[in-house]
Design a protein around this motif. Sequence first.
Motif, PDB file in Angstrom:
ATOM      1  N   ARG A  54      43.621  71.629 -25.429  1.00  0.00           N
ATOM      2  CA  ARG A  54      42.431  72.450 -25.568  1.00  0.00           C
ATOM      3  C   ARG A  54      41.603  72.007 -26.748  1.00  0.00           C
ATOM      4  O   ARG A  54      42.131  71.547 -27.755  1.00  0.00           O
ATOM      5  N   LEU A  55      40.333  72.209 -26.604  1.00  0.00           N
ATOM      6  CA  LEU A  55      39.413  71.820 -27.662  1.00  0.00           C
ATOM      7  C   LEU A  55      39.820  72.445 -28.997  1.00  0.00           C
ATOM      8  O   LEU A  55      39.893  71.764 -30.014  1.00  0.00           O
ATOM      9  N   THR A  56      40.108  73.709 -28.984  1.00  0.00           N
ATOM     10  CA  THR A  56      40.406  74.395 -30.243  1.00  0.00           C
ATOM     11  C   THR A  56      41.599  73.781 -30.963  1.00  0.00           C
ATOM     12  O   THR A  56      41.594  73.640 -32.177  1.00  0.00           O
ATOM     13  N   ARG A  57      42.602  73.392 -30.190  1.00  0.00           N
ATOM     14  CA  ARG A  57      43.772  72.817 -30.827  1.00  0.00           C
ATOM     15  C   ARG A  57      43.449  71.425 -31.341  1.00  0.00           C
ATOM     16  O   ARG A  57      44.030  70.961 -32.322  1.00  0.00           O
ATOM     17  N   LEU A  58      42.551  70.754 -30.696  1.00  0.00           N
ATOM     18  CA  LEU A  58      42.147  69.435 -31.188  1.00  0.00           C
ATOM     19  C   LEU A  58      41.408  69.554 -32.519  1.00  0.00           C
ATOM     20  O   LEU A  58      41.509  68.671 -33.371  1.00  0.00           O
ATOM     21  N   THR A  59      40.687  70.628 -32.684  1.00  0.00           N
ATOM     22  CA  THR A  59      39.976  70.776 -33.952  1.00  0.00           C
ATOM     23  C   THR A  59      40.966  70.783 -35.107  1.00  0.00           C
ATOM     24  O   THR A  59      40.752  70.126 -36.119  1.00  0.00           O
ATOM     25  N   ALA A  60      42.050  71.503 -34.917  1.00  0.00           N
ATOM     26  CA  ALA A  60      43.058  71.555 -35.975  1.00  0.00           C
ATOM     27  C   ALA A  60      43.580  70.156 -36.274  1.00  0.00           C
ATOM     28  O   ALA A  60      43.706  69.757 -37.426  1.00  0.00           O
TER      29      ALA A  60
END
Lengths: 148, 148
Positions: A54-60
């Motif tokens: 997921r995009l959000t986890r990639l941000t991390a």
Amino acid sequence: MSDPVNGEPLVVVLLEHAMHRVRAELYALSDASFPGLRTRHYRLLSLLPPGGERLTRLTAASGLTKQALAQALAPLQAGGYVEVVPDPSDRRARLVRLTDRGREATAAVRHRLAAVEREWAAQVGEERYAVARAVLTDLAPGPVTVGE
Amino acid sequence: MSDPVNGEPLVVVLLEHAMHRVRAELYALSDASFPGLRTRHYRLLSLLPPGGERLTRLTAASGLTKQALAQALAPLQAGGYVEVVPDPSDRRARLVRLTDRGREATAAVRHRLAAVEREWAAQVGEERYAVARAVLTDLAPGPVTVGE
DNA sequence: GGAGAATGGTCAAGCCGCTTGTCTACCCGG
DNA sequence: CCGGGTAGACAAGCGGCTTGACCATTCTCC
């Protein structure tokens, strides 16, 4: 790039040079095979676990904001390196997944960077380079388990 | 930041991490003592030879265009880190020269980075770190003789 | 089960650092 | 003294990132 006044060059300058060399190699790779891809794109591709993420986890994992990430992802999607599909387990979310072409790109990056490292090793000596790489690895934080 | 799929992390990732650490240190230095200065400003300051240097020659040393350089120089001048004086030998040219405050900043950078390197050496072993640094030095291009 | 908070993601605006293009002032070789 | 090259400034534009606001969906808990 070095210091004309004091004796030894600053670490930051040394690191920047090595980075520069690596980036040049990646640009050459883009010119040859993957037009439009920049360093951050390759890094992004290499972050994607097999099952998609997921995009959000990639941000991390990437340290970017989700907006920046979405922006960086757009050309990857347009170029067919990744596909973005709805996450079956959460209708808000979307999964970013490597395509075959994306896997091709990551493999090419590894290959190309490995070549640079071989060149470096030849220049400074196999063992010394091995030590240097190990030191850098030790200094890096523990593996970010983006793929869970 | 590391690779969840393949084994060893990419060199570029390792280098980026080290750079990141160094940059964080420089930012902290700016917050503490030299507000507004960024990594490139410190690098610029460290490029200046005692007698001052012309903008155009700095571009060669820094790899930036003269416009970018002039832009980066502006805050340094505003903060009193450098002074820009007309070159007596060429009325087109202007000499950029370190002020005392500028020298103070470069000294602080060296001090701060030396501390980071000591920390790193403690973490991975004095000798191993020494090898790593020497390798990076070997990989860097010969000293750019900006000061003639 | 329903209200409120939290989460996944998008859209829009803006900033910063750098680029290219153009211009003036000045130097130098004939 | 004239033409070409060089030092530098000015202006416009762009890419990559940020912050801020927003919508849709899911989770939490009474």
